[in-house]
Motif scaffolding. Structure first.
Motif, PDB file in Angstrom:
ATOM      1  N   ILE A   1       9.128 -18.066   3.734  1.00  0.00           N
ATOM      2  CA  ILE A   1       9.430 -18.017   5.172  1.00  0.00           C
ATOM      3  C   ILE A   1       9.444 -16.560   5.628  1.00  0.00           C
ATOM      4  CG2 ILE A   1      11.253 -18.383   6.900  1.00  0.00           C
ATOM      5  CD1 ILE A   1      12.022 -20.926   5.260  1.00  0.00           C
ATOM      6  N   PHE A   2      10.138 -15.714   4.896  1.00  0.00           N
ATOM      7  CA  PHE A   2      10.215 -14.301   5.266  1.00  0.00           C
ATOM      8  C   PHE A   2       8.826 -13.657   5.223  1.00  0.00           C
ATOM      9  CE2 PHE A   2      11.075  -9.778   4.504  1.00  0.00           C
ATOM     10  CZ  PHE A   2      11.912  -9.523   5.585  1.00  0.00           C
ATOM     11  N   ARG A   3       8.091 -13.938   4.166  1.00  0.00           N
ATOM     12  CA  ARG A   3       6.742 -13.383   4.016  1.00  0.00           C
ATOM     13  C   ARG A   3       5.854 -13.802   5.184  1.00  0.00           C
ATOM     14  NH1 ARG A   3       5.764 -15.185  -0.822  1.00  0.00           N
ATOM     15  NH2 ARG A   3       6.600 -13.333  -1.818  1.00  0.00           N
ATOM     16  N   GLN A   4       5.913 -15.077   5.544  1.00  0.00           N
ATOM     17  CA  GLN A   4       5.105 -15.570   6.668  1.00  0.00           C
ATOM     18  C   GLN A   4       5.482 -14.854   7.958  1.00  0.00           C
ATOM     19  OE1 GLN A   4       2.638 -18.098   6.453  1.00  0.00           O
ATOM     20  NE2 GLN A   4       2.120 -17.357   8.466  1.00  0.00           N
ATOM     21  N   PHE A   5       6.770 -14.679   8.173  1.00  0.00           N
ATOM     22  CA  PHE A   5       7.234 -14.033   9.403  1.00  0.00           C
ATOM     23  C   PHE A   5       6.725 -12.600   9.497  1.00  0.00           C
ATOM     24  CE2 PHE A   5      10.336 -11.824  12.102  1.00  0.00           C
ATOM     25  CZ  PHE A   5      10.284 -12.627  13.227  1.00  0.00           C
ATOM     26  N   VAL A   6       6.865 -11.830   8.437  1.00  0.00           N
ATOM     27  CA  VAL A   6       6.476 -10.413   8.506  1.00  0.00           C
ATOM     28  C   VAL A   6       4.979 -10.204   8.341  1.00  0.00           C
ATOM     29  CG1 VAL A   6       8.754  -9.574   7.818  1.00  0.00           C
ATOM     30  CG2 VAL A   6       6.999  -9.911   6.081  1.00  0.00           C
ATOM     31  N   SER A   7       4.288 -11.096   7.640  1.00  0.00           N
ATOM     32  CA  SER A   7       2.853 -10.880   7.435  1.00  0.00           C
ATOM     33  C   SER A   7       2.049 -11.167   8.692  1.00  0.00           C
ATOM     34  CB  SER A   7       2.334 -11.743   6.280  1.00  0.00           C
ATOM     35  OG  SER A   7       2.315 -13.101   6.641  1.00  0.00           O
ATOM     36  N   ASP A   8       2.597 -11.910   9.615  1.00  0.00           N
ATOM     37  CA  ASP A   8       1.905 -12.200  10.873  1.00  0.00           C
ATOM     38  C   ASP A   8       2.179 -11.149  11.942  1.00  0.00           C
ATOM     39  OD1 ASP A   8       0.728 -14.485   9.912  1.00  0.00           O
ATOM     40  OD2 ASP A   8       2.187 -15.855  10.784  1.00  0.00           O
ATOM     41  N   ALA A   9       2.764 -10.032  11.565  1.00  0.00           N
ATOM     42  CA  ALA A   9       3.125  -8.983  12.523  1.00  0.00           C
ATOM     43  C   ALA A   9       2.221  -7.769  12.356  1.00  0.00           C
ATOM     44  CB  ALA A   9       4.581  -8.585  12.320  1.00  0.00           C
ATOM     45  N   GLU A  10       2.044  -7.056  13.460  1.00  0.00           N
ATOM     46  CA  GLU A  10       1.200  -5.865  13.437  1.00  0.00           C
ATOM     47  C   GLU A  10       1.808  -4.792  14.330  1.00  0.00           C
ATOM     48  OE1 GLU A  10      -3.467  -5.028  14.264  1.00  0.00           O
ATOM     49  OE2 GLU A  10      -2.897  -6.859  13.224  1.00  0.00           O
ATOM     50  N   VAL A  11       1.833  -3.555  13.829  1.00  0.00           N
ATOM     51  CA  VAL A  11       2.383  -2.438  14.594  1.00  0.00           C
ATOM     52  C   VAL A  11       1.358  -1.991  15.630  1.00  0.00           C
ATOM     53  CG1 VAL A  11       3.211  -0.056  14.471  1.00  0.00           C
ATOM     54  CG2 VAL A  11       3.842  -1.686  12.690  1.00  0.00           C
ATOM     55  N   MET A  12       1.825  -1.764  16.849  1.00  0.00           N
ATOM     56  CA  MET A  12       0.987  -1.301  17.958  1.00  0.00           C
ATOM     57  C   MET A  12       1.566   0.009  18.487  1.00  0.00           C
ATOM     58  SD  MET A  12      -0.938  -4.083  19.220  1.00  0.00           S
ATOM     59  CE  MET A  12      -1.538  -4.595  17.635  1.00  0.00           C
ATOM     60  N   THR A  13       0.707   0.964  18.732  1.00  0.00           N
ATOM     61  CA  THR A  13       1.123   2.195  19.396  1.00  0.00           C
ATOM     62  C   THR A  13       0.298   2.315  20.667  1.00  0.00           C
ATOM     63  OG1 THR A  13       1.596   3.221  17.265  1.00  0.00           O
ATOM     64  CG2 THR A  13       1.419   4.693  19.164  1.00  0.00           C
ATOM     65  N   PRO A  14       0.929   2.225  21.828  1.00  0.00           N
ATOM     66  CA  PRO A  14       0.163   2.346  23.070  1.00  0.00           C
ATOM     67  C   PRO A  14      -0.554   3.696  23.133  1.00  0.00           C
ATOM     68  CG  PRO A  14       2.376   1.535  23.521  1.00  0.00           C
ATOM     69  CD  PRO A  14       2.350   1.959  22.082  1.00  0.00           C
ATOM     70  N   ASP A  15      -1.780   3.689  23.698  1.00  0.00           N
ATOM     71  CA  ASP A  15      -2.505   4.944  23.857  1.00  0.00           C
ATOM     72  C   ASP A  15      -1.896   5.743  25.015  1.00  0.00           C
ATOM     73  OD1 ASP A  15      -3.540   3.916  26.263  1.00  0.00           O
ATOM     74  OD2 ASP A  15      -5.540   3.552  25.432  1.00  0.00           O
ATOM     75  N   GLY A  16      -2.459   6.884  25.310  1.00  0.00           N
ATOM     76  CA  GLY A  16      -1.920   7.757  26.355  1.00  0.00           C
ATOM     77  C   GLY A  16      -1.903   7.129  27.737  1.00  0.00           C
TER      78      GLY A  16
END
Length: 158
Positions: free
Chosen positions: A76-91
């Motif tokens: 459950i934990f693995r599924q939750f975190v593996s479906d996430a992606e870090v985003m950094t907004p551009d300028g």
């Protein structure tokens, strides 16, 4: 504590880039939140943007409820975190929504950003144009949740 409120339409370009609405960007900047975490919602066909600090608090809350030595709970934990992606907004305040996320949420081009507490949901506009609950179900659910509560002048209560 960061709290988003609003319902704002936007468009994703052909590459999947979308501008985070200015009101939400201002709140993120005021809270010194430079990075966001994107994940498909667990229950609905929409995407959820978490400010990074909110993501880690949510992840820690889940981790504390799970036993890492229990195989199902670890999955459950693995599924939750593996479906996430870090985003950094551009300028310019844009993020790139990866194609797989666009497909998961059924997003073509028109999107709706909805501030929901400490997260921002991103919906395909045509899905968000429909009520989430019909008005009768909504009023009955609110009555069920809050109807027995004593109304008083206490500022902490509704």
């Amino acid at each position: 504590m960061i709290q988003f409120l609003g319902n704002i339409e936007a468009k994703a370009d052909a590459k999947g880039r979308v501008f985070i609405p200015a009101t939400f960007r201002k709140q993120l900047q005021a809270a010194s939140e430079e990075r966001l975490v994107l994940r498909k919602d667990v229950y609905q066909d929409c995407l959820v943007l978490y400010p990074e600090s909110v993501w880690f608090a949510t992840q820690n809350q889940l981790r504390c409820r799970l036993n890492k030595w229990n195989a199902k709970q670890q999955m459950i934990f693995r599924q939750f975190v593996s479906d996430a992606e870090v985003m950094t907004p551009d300028g310019n305040g844009r993020i790139l929504l990866p194609k797989r996320y666009l497909q998961m949420a059924g997003i073509q081009s028109d999107v709706r950003f909805i501030g929901v507490d400490n997260t921002i949901e991103i919906w395909a506009k045509e899905r968000a144009d429909q009520p989430f609950m019909n008005p009768d179900e909504f009023s009955e659910a609110l009555e069920e949740l809050l109807g027995d509560e004593n109304i008083c002048c206490n500022e902490n209560k509704l």
